[in-house]
Write a protein that holds these residues in place. Structure first.
Motif, short mmCIF file in Angstrom:
data_model
loop_
_atom_site.label_atom_id
_atom_site.label_comp_id
_atom_site.label_asym_id
_atom_site.label_seq_id
_atom_site.Cartn_x
_atom_site.Cartn_y
_atom_site.Cartn_z
N GLY A 237 0.82 -1.20 0.00
CA GLY A 237 0.00 0.00 0.00
C GLY A 237 0.85 1.25 0.00
O GLY A 237 2.03 1.20 -0.32
N ASN A 238 0.24 2.36 0.41
CA ASN A 238 0.91 3.64 0.31
C ASN A 238 1.29 4.21 1.66
O ASN A 238 0.67 3.92 2.66
N GLY A 239 2.30 5.03 1.62
CA GLY A 239 2.66 5.81 2.80
C GLY A 239 3.79 5.21 3.60
O GLY A 239 4.28 4.12 3.32
N LYS A 240 4.20 5.98 4.58
CA LYS A 240 5.29 5.48 5.41
C LYS A 240 4.75 4.59 6.50
O LYS A 240 3.58 4.63 6.86
N LEU A 241 5.64 3.81 7.02
CA LEU A 241 5.28 2.82 8.02
C LEU A 241 4.64 3.47 9.24
O LEU A 241 5.14 4.45 9.77
N SER A 242 3.54 2.92 9.68
CA SER A 242 2.87 3.48 10.85
C SER A 242 2.50 2.38 11.84
O SER A 242 2.58 1.20 11.55
N LYS A 243 2.11 2.82 13.00
CA LYS A 243 1.72 1.92 14.07
C LYS A 243 0.60 0.97 13.62
O LYS A 243 0.61 -0.21 13.93
N ARG A 244 -0.32 1.53 12.87
CA ARG A 244 -1.48 0.73 12.43
C ARG A 244 -1.07 -0.47 11.59
O ARG A 244 -1.72 -1.51 11.61
N ASP A 245 0.00 -0.29 10.79
CA ASP A 245 0.45 -1.39 9.92
C ASP A 245 0.83 -2.59 10.76
O ASP A 245 0.52 -3.73 10.42
N GLY A 246 1.52 -2.32 11.85
CA GLY A 246 1.94 -3.40 12.71
C GLY A 246 0.75 -4.15 13.27
O GLY A 246 0.69 -5.37 13.23
N ASP A 247 -0.21 -3.38 13.76
CA ASP A 247 -1.39 -4.01 14.35
C ASP A 247 -2.13 -4.85 13.31
O ASP A 247 -2.58 -5.95 13.59
N LYS A 248 -2.20 -4.31 12.11
CA LYS A 248 -2.97 -4.96 11.05
C LYS A 248 -2.27 -6.20 10.51
O LYS A 248 -2.88 -7.24 10.31
N LEU A 249 -0.97 -6.07 10.28
CA LEU A 249 -0.23 -7.16 9.65
C LEU A 249 0.43 -8.10 10.65
O LEU A 249 1.03 -9.10 10.27
N GLY A 250 0.31 -7.77 11.92
CA GLY A 250 0.82 -8.68 12.93
C GLY A 250 2.31 -8.70 13.12
O GLY A 250 2.89 -9.73 13.36
N PHE A 251 2.95 -7.56 13.01
CA PHE A 251 4.36 -7.50 13.39
C PHE A 251 4.60 -6.17 14.10
O PHE A 251 3.86 -5.22 13.90
N PRO A 252 5.60 -6.12 14.93
CA PRO A 252 5.81 -4.92 15.73
C PRO A 252 6.42 -3.77 14.90
O PRO A 252 7.18 -4.02 13.98
N VAL A 253 6.08 -2.55 15.24
CA VAL A 253 6.76 -1.39 14.67
C VAL A 253 7.50 -0.63 15.77
O VAL A 253 8.03 0.44 15.53
N SER B 125 2.70 -3.95 20.39
CA SER B 125 3.70 -5.00 20.56
C SER B 125 5.10 -4.47 20.25
O SER B 125 5.27 -3.51 19.52
N GLY B 126 6.09 -5.13 20.82
CA GLY B 126 7.48 -4.75 20.61
C GLY B 126 8.29 -5.93 20.12
O GLY B 126 7.92 -7.08 20.33
N TYR B 127 9.39 -5.63 19.45
CA TYR B 127 10.26 -6.69 18.94
C TYR B 127 10.78 -7.56 20.07
O TYR B 127 10.82 -8.78 19.96
N ARG B 128 11.19 -6.92 21.14
CA ARG B 128 11.77 -7.68 22.23
C ARG B 128 10.78 -8.69 22.79
O ARG B 128 11.10 -9.88 22.90
N GLU B 129 9.57 -8.24 23.09
CA GLU B 129 8.58 -9.14 23.67
C GLU B 129 8.08 -10.18 22.68
O GLU B 129 7.54 -11.21 23.05
N SER B 130 8.23 -9.88 21.38
CA SER B 130 7.78 -10.84 20.38
C SER B 130 8.82 -11.91 20.11
O SER B 130 8.63 -12.76 19.24
N GLY B 131 9.93 -11.86 20.82
CA GLY B 131 10.93 -12.92 20.69
C GLY B 131 12.04 -12.63 19.69
O GLY B 131 12.79 -13.53 19.33
N TYR B 132 12.13 -11.39 19.24
CA TYR B 132 13.23 -11.06 18.33
C TYR B 132 14.50 -10.83 19.14
O TYR B 132 14.46 -10.30 20.25
#
Length: 506
Positions: free
Chosen positions: A257-273, A288-295
């Motif tokens: 899609g369009n635009g720069k990465l935003s918080k909503r993208d993470g929520d929608k696509l299931g990965f942390p921003v 969510s955060g990378y650390r807590e997600s096991g990265y």
RNA sequence: GGCCUUUUCGUCUAUCGGUUAGGACGAGAGAUUUUCAUUCUCUAAAGAGGGGUUCGAUUCCCCUAGAGGCUACCA
């Protein structure tokens, strides 16, 4: 200009959790500083009292600590150029505001926000600049007495830069080359607000970068349009000869899609921003955060480093030290990079494999505790060694190993259909007798050979025996080597599981 | 709308005028594994379009289009 020691800064605004794009900006600053034997500062740009969010500053510091990015100076570490919070530097900015006004490069403006809003609505493309400022309520149109009277009366004013028209302002960007903008399109930006006695970003930024002897400004591309204004400010303040070099980084874009990465993208696509989990203090919303997600921090760093920069060869996996050695601004790309978190996962898998079985076992411990499972550490290390290469995140550990800790409660239909043959029960009943004859289950290789020989002597189908056996132990056609499994669960449990399956599976 | 930036496989990118346009993620197909996963091998996949400059353009210039950013008393 004499050679100055490289000094760069990361200057976030504490308006919420640190965006992953900000993390990359800081990483590039860090790599550049370390590569050149320079220093990295952390400065908090909290000049917008309206948008200040408590906890954001601590979050930022903790995030970089986790990522292994260290600051040489600034908030949290101190240093000779403090304070490093702009809200604590009010008096410093006032000096330069005054200097700008006295030198004729800035002026007081009393136009209210409502008046300006009305003008914007009435006049298409209205902007406060050399063409319109003489219609404004400001120290250019008011008498000095009137200006003084208004200020003395406590009237809320702002100070605006007085941009000289018809001038080509040149920004020599390290990433993009020369960028020229005519001063006519620049507006008389607000530099200072009497309401909260704070400067705006533009003034505070230039004053601080100058005072803190910053040599290179490495920041996101969203700042490129205002870079000419900053150049002008350095000039008007008389600091042109020590003006830092600029490098404007390409932006991080949405995965699709369009635009720069935003918080909503993470929520929608299931990965942390965000690097760390963040709980909004007002709404209580969790991001969510990378650390807590096991990265792993080194995976995040490696992934981010390659989003907009590359070393020019085919190497993909780099330690922080390698990144420092290899980093250079002229290998930064110019176009925005789409955020592809599949690759980030791949990096995580790579780095997880580099960690020792003991380390991964330690990551597993809290998960087990959560499941109410007790397990000696050396046994846990053994288990981890069997499944580590299969996983990308520690959170996958339980699904890969639950059968080590508890007998299967159900048997996977698909596996049964494919692997459970008519002769399976008979074979397994005989196998139990063979197993009973084995004393030491830790002799994995020998035991396997023994069973293999037995299967061969009976003329049974090896696949049938072993796959059926596996289902009784694991509950499905999955998992590591069978003889390792029975070594871990032990003789009694092994036999019990086979017998139970024999009863349950029809 | 105005201004600025940008444009190579689906994605991240290499190429600094002459290459079979390379690598990685992802995808597909095989192999290995008595299971599943891992791993390995192979395959498909790109120069936005149009003009120039040049003996020769992915590479340099221009135009168009797409993409992104900025256009606040936010950063």
């Amino acid at each position: 200009m004499a050679e100055r020691k490289v000094r760069v800064r990361f200057a976030p605004s504490p308006t919420g959790p640190l965006h992953i794009g900000g993390v990359r900006t800081c990483l590039y600053n860090y790599l550049f500083a370390k590569k050149n034997g320079g220093e990295l500062l952390l400065r908090i740009e909290d000049t917008d009292s309206q948008r200040f969010v408590p906890g954001a500053e601590d979050y930022i510091i903790e995030a970089f600590k986790w990522l292994g990015i260290t600051f040489d100076e600034g908030v949290g570490v101190g240093g000779p150029n403090g304070p490093y919070r702009q809200s604590e530097r009010r008096e410093i900015y006032k000096i330069y505001v005054k200097q700008l006004i006295e030198s004729g490069h800035a002026y007081y403006a009393f136009d209210t926000p409502e008046e300006l809003e009305a003008k914007r609505n009435a006049i298409p493309n209205f902007q406060y600049d050399s063409h319109t400022r003489m219609q404004g309520v400001n120290s250019l149109t008011l008498s000095a007495d009137e200006v003084n009277r208004r200020i003395a009366a406590g009237e809320k004013y702002v100070v605006r830069i007085k941009v000289e028209p018809d001038e080509d302002v040149e920004v020599d960007d390290l990433v993009r080359g020369k960028v020229v903008i005519n001063s006519n399109i620049l507006d008389d930006k607000v530099l200072y607000k009497a309401a909260d006695e704070l400067p705006t970003y533009h003034l505070a930024n230039i004053v601080d970068d100058h005072l803190m002897e910053i040599t290179h400004v490495i920041r996101g591309e969203e700042w490129l349009p205002s870079a000419p204004l900053h150049v002008l400010l350095y000039r008007y303040l008389g600091w042109a000869d020590t003006m830092p070099r600029f490098a404007h980084l390409p932006l991080l874009l949405k995965p699709e899609g369009n635009g720069k990465l935003s918080k909503r993208d993470g929520d929608k696509l299931g990965f942390p921003v965000f690097p760390l989990l963040w709980k909004d203090p007002k709404t209580g919303d969790i991001s969510s955060g990378y650390r807590e997600s096991g990265y792993l921090p080194e995976a995040v760093v490696n992934f981010l480093a390659l989003l907009g920069w590359n070393p020019g060869n085919d190497q993909e996996v780099f330690s922080m030290d390698e990144l420092i050695q290899l980093f250079s601004i002229d290998r930064i790309s110019k176009s925005g990079a789409r955020f592809n978190f599949e690759k980030c996962k791949w990096f995580n898998h790579e780095y997880l494999q580099k960690r020792s079985d003991e380390e991964v076992a330690r990551m597993f411990e809290p998960i087990l505790k959560d499941k109410g499972v007790q397990c000696p550490f050396d046994k846990l290390v053994y288990i981890v060694s069997l499944v580590k290469e299969r996983i990308t995140f520690p959170s996958e550990l339980w699904d890969q190993t639950d059968f080590f800790f508890q007998a299967p409660t159900a048997y996977d239909e698909k596996s049964l259909k494919k692997r459970w043959k008519e002769e399976s029960p008979q074979c397994l009943r005989e196998l139990v007798e063979v197993l009973k004859g084995i004393d030491d289950f830790s002799k994995v290789v020998e035991n396997e050979q023994l069973v293999l020989d037995w299967v061969a002597s009976k003329g049974y189908n090896l696949g049938t025996v072993m796959n059926s056996f596996r289902i009784t132990l694991v509950g499905a056609a999955k998992g590591p080597h069978i003889f390792n499994i029975i070594d871990i669960i032990g003789k009694d449990e092994t036999i019990a599981r086979v017998n139970r399956a024999l009863e349950v599976i029809k």
